[in-house]
Enzyme design. Structure first.
Site, short mmCIF file in Angstrom:
data_model
loop_
_atom_site.label_atom_id
_atom_site.label_comp_id
_atom_site.label_asym_id
_atom_site.label_seq_id
_atom_site.Cartn_x
_atom_site.Cartn_y
_atom_site.Cartn_z
N ASP A 167 39.18 73.50 86.22
CA ASP A 167 39.68 72.51 87.19
C ASP A 167 39.23 72.67 88.62
O ASP A 167 39.58 72.28 89.63
CB ASP A 167 41.15 72.94 87.50
CG ASP A 167 41.58 74.19 87.81
OD1 ASP A 167 40.70 75.20 87.88
OD2 ASP A 167 42.63 74.44 88.07
N ASP A 221 40.48 79.11 91.41
CA ASP A 221 40.58 78.41 92.51
C ASP A 221 41.57 79.43 93.61
O ASP A 221 41.14 79.45 94.73
CB ASP A 221 41.78 77.20 92.52
CG ASP A 221 42.19 76.63 93.64
OD1 ASP A 221 41.17 76.04 94.33
OD2 ASP A 221 43.45 76.41 93.69
N ASP A 258 40.59 76.80 82.81
CA ASP A 258 41.24 75.35 83.16
C ASP A 258 40.01 74.42 83.39
O ASP A 258 40.45 73.29 83.49
CB ASP A 258 42.07 75.58 84.45
CG ASP A 258 43.56 76.48 83.89
OD1 ASP A 258 43.56 76.55 82.76
OD2 ASP A 258 44.12 76.92 84.94
N ARG A 308 48.24 74.39 83.52
CA ARG A 308 49.47 74.42 84.46
C ARG A 308 49.08 73.17 85.38
O ARG A 308 50.22 72.31 85.58
CB ARG A 308 49.76 75.56 85.19
CG ARG A 308 50.83 76.42 84.56
CD ARG A 308 51.04 77.62 85.26
NE ARG A 308 49.69 78.49 85.43
CZ ARG A 308 49.42 79.61 86.10
NH1 ARG A 308 50.48 80.34 86.51
NH2 ARG A 308 48.19 80.10 86.15
N THR A 335 37.11 80.00 85.07
CA THR A 335 38.62 79.56 84.66
C THR A 335 38.57 78.76 83.53
O THR A 335 37.70 77.80 83.47
CB THR A 335 39.45 78.76 85.97
OG1 THR A 335 40.53 78.21 85.61
CG2 THR A 335 38.34 77.79 86.53
N GLY A 352 42.81 85.24 86.78
CA GLY A 352 42.57 85.27 85.19
C GLY A 352 41.29 85.53 84.65
O GLY A 352 40.38 84.99 85.23
N ARG A 361 45.60 90.61 90.27
CA ARG A 361 46.05 89.76 91.31
C ARG A 361 46.57 90.51 92.55
O ARG A 361 47.25 91.68 92.17
CB ARG A 361 47.29 88.86 90.70
CG ARG A 361 46.70 88.05 89.58
CD ARG A 361 47.40 87.01 89.20
NE ARG A 361 47.27 86.48 87.76
CZ ARG A 361 46.61 85.56 87.50
NH1 ARG A 361 45.74 84.70 88.24
NH2 ARG A 361 46.29 85.06 86.28
P1 ATP Z 1 43.21 81.58 87.52
O1 ATP Z 1 42.74 80.09 87.46
O2 ATP Z 1 42.95 82.05 86.10
O3 ATP Z 1 44.94 81.52 87.69
P2 ATP Z 1 42.81 82.49 90.07
O4 ATP Z 1 41.57 83.06 90.63
O5 ATP Z 1 43.19 81.06 90.67
O6 ATP Z 1 42.62 82.21 88.66
P3 ATP Z 1 45.14 83.55 91.68
O7 ATP Z 1 46.07 84.38 91.01
O8 ATP Z 1 45.47 82.18 91.85
O9 ATP Z 1 44.03 83.41 90.23
O10 ATP Z 1 44.41 84.32 92.65
C1 ATP Z 1 43.94 85.67 92.26
C2 ATP Z 1 43.67 86.45 93.59
O11 ATP Z 1 43.16 85.67 94.69
C3 ATP Z 1 45.45 86.60 94.23
O12 ATP Z 1 46.21 87.49 93.57
C4 ATP Z 1 44.99 87.04 95.67
O13 ATP Z 1 44.77 88.19 95.78
C5 ATP Z 1 43.74 85.97 96.03
N1 ATP Z 1 44.55 84.94 96.72
C6 ATP Z 1 44.60 83.64 96.21
N2 ATP Z 1 45.06 82.83 97.02
C7 ATP Z 1 44.80 83.28 98.42
C8 ATP Z 1 44.93 83.15 99.81
N3 ATP Z 1 45.48 81.73 99.89
N4 ATP Z 1 44.59 83.93 100.73
C9 ATP Z 1 44.01 85.21 100.38
N5 ATP Z 1 43.87 85.50 99.15
C10 ATP Z 1 44.15 84.74 98.08
#
Ligand code: ATP
Length: 323
Positions: free
Chosen positions: A130, A103, A128, A172, A126, A11, A72
């Site tokens: 978090d 995260d 959030d 969430r 983020t 995000g 993503r």
């Molecule tokens: P937000 O807090 O806004 O949701 P985020 O970084 O947590 O942001 P995610 O959609 O959870 O967003 O993760 C972003 C990208 O990171 C995923 O699309 C994927 O490419 C990579 N990613 C997440 N988890 C893993 C994992 N366990 N192994 C490898 N890549 C990952």
């Protein structure tokens, strides 16, 4: 180290651009070239990158979103995808990677760094808020500002019509955005996932408040899972005869808008620190600001430890909102 790369993933969050600007300018000061990877990990897999200069990041400090675009990537979750990503870094003679994200993105960064013994530094971004390892994540303060502004406006109409208003905010898993924006907007009730409640108890509390005042603002973090807001509104209406219940889902406006000064400053500090750290040989770390000090925390800890809600702030909010 001669070349580093930066990407934004997951995000978007206001302040990411201030951070990218700081990374590019710090690197330039240290005679390092920066490759900007477009569309997060997916862009890295597709070799979608180009050098970004001091000039490219001019006039971007205030802009929300990310000039590098974000995405993503399911491919990056697989070893095959990450191998392609690694080959592209090698092909472009890149010796270090800086990842801006939440995260999930930092989980991906840790796995990638471990797998390839490649220096990776994460930066918490983020709305959030978090993530363990930083008191604040980039984007949170701007989103909080947006929510408070929206609730101030909703309150005007809620007060005029003597309505009960449920305002749904993002979060969430985490109620930080709901909690802090609820305090700042003087909400009568704040519902967050960390403090699970049954709908019947929520209605009992609303009834109590309703004896004193007819206009009530309830901040509702989306992760509370008490059901759909139209159904909740109907339940409250039925239980409190004569009540006038409305709801508003703030949605994606919370992610957009100019970055507030504190996010620009946080982005600038953490951007500088990320380049400085990677040049000092640090790897698989996240840079964060804890009690106003720049700290490095291993990504392993970041993804395994819960930040948790600040219980003291939660208690203060309960006393002040008077329920
Ligand atoms: P937000 O807090 O806004 O949701 P985020 O970084 O947590 O942001 P995610 O959609 O959870 O967003 O993760 C972003 C990208 O990171 C995923 O699309 C994927 O490419 C990579 N990613 C997440 N988890 C893993 C994992 N366990 N192994 C490898 N890549 C990952």
């Amino acid at each position: 180290m001669k070349n580093i790369a930066v990407l934004t993933s997951g995000g978007d969050a206001p302040g990411m651009n201030a951070c990218i600007r700081s990374i590019v300018r710090t690197a330039s000061y240290k005679n390092i070239e920066v490759y900007g990877i477009q569309y997060g990990y997916q862009g890295l897999i597709e070799n979608n990158l180009k050098i970004i200069t001091n000039k490219d990041v001019g006039n971007t400090i205030h802009i929300g979103g990310t000039i590098l675009k974000t995405a993503r990537s399911d491919e990056f979750r697989l070893k095959k995808g990450r191998d392609k990503a690694y080959q592209n870094l090698k092909k472009n003679n890149i010796d270090g990677l800086i990842v801006l994200g939440g995260d999930g993105s930092l989980t991906g960064a840790k796995i990638f760094g471990d797998e390839n013994k490649f220096p990776v530094i994460g930066i918490p971004c983020t709305i959030d808020n978090d993530l363990y390892g930083s008191d604040y994540s980039i984007g949170f303060a701007s989103a909080r500002e947006t929510v408070v502004d929206a609730v101030d406006k909703i309150r005007d109409t809620a007060a005029s019509h003597e309505r009960i208003f449920i305002v749904e905010v993002m979060g969430r898993e985490s109620g930080y955005l709901a909690l802090e924006s609820g305090i700042a907007s003087g909400a009568e009730m704040i519902l967050i996932p960390e403090n699970k409640k049954e709908i019947k108890d929520v209605i009992t509390d609303i009834k109590k408040i309703n004896e004193e005042k007819k206009s009530i603002i309830i901040i509702y973090a989306e992760g509370c899972k008490l059901g759909r807001l139209d159904k909740i509104s109907k339940k409250i209406s039925k239980s409190i005869p004569g009540s006038n219940v409305r709801y508003s889902i703030l949605g994606h406006i919370q992610r957009g808008g100019t970055a507030v000064p504190s996010d620009r400053i946080l982005g600038t500090i953490l951007g500088y620190k990320s380049v400085d750290s990677i040049l000092n040989g640090e790897k698989n770390m996240m840079v964060g600001l804890v009690e106003n000090k720049c700290l490095l925390t291993p990504l392993k800890e970041i993804i395994n430890k819960e930040r948790g809600i600040n219980k003291e702030i939660m208690n203060i909010s309960k006393i002040i909102s008077n329920y």
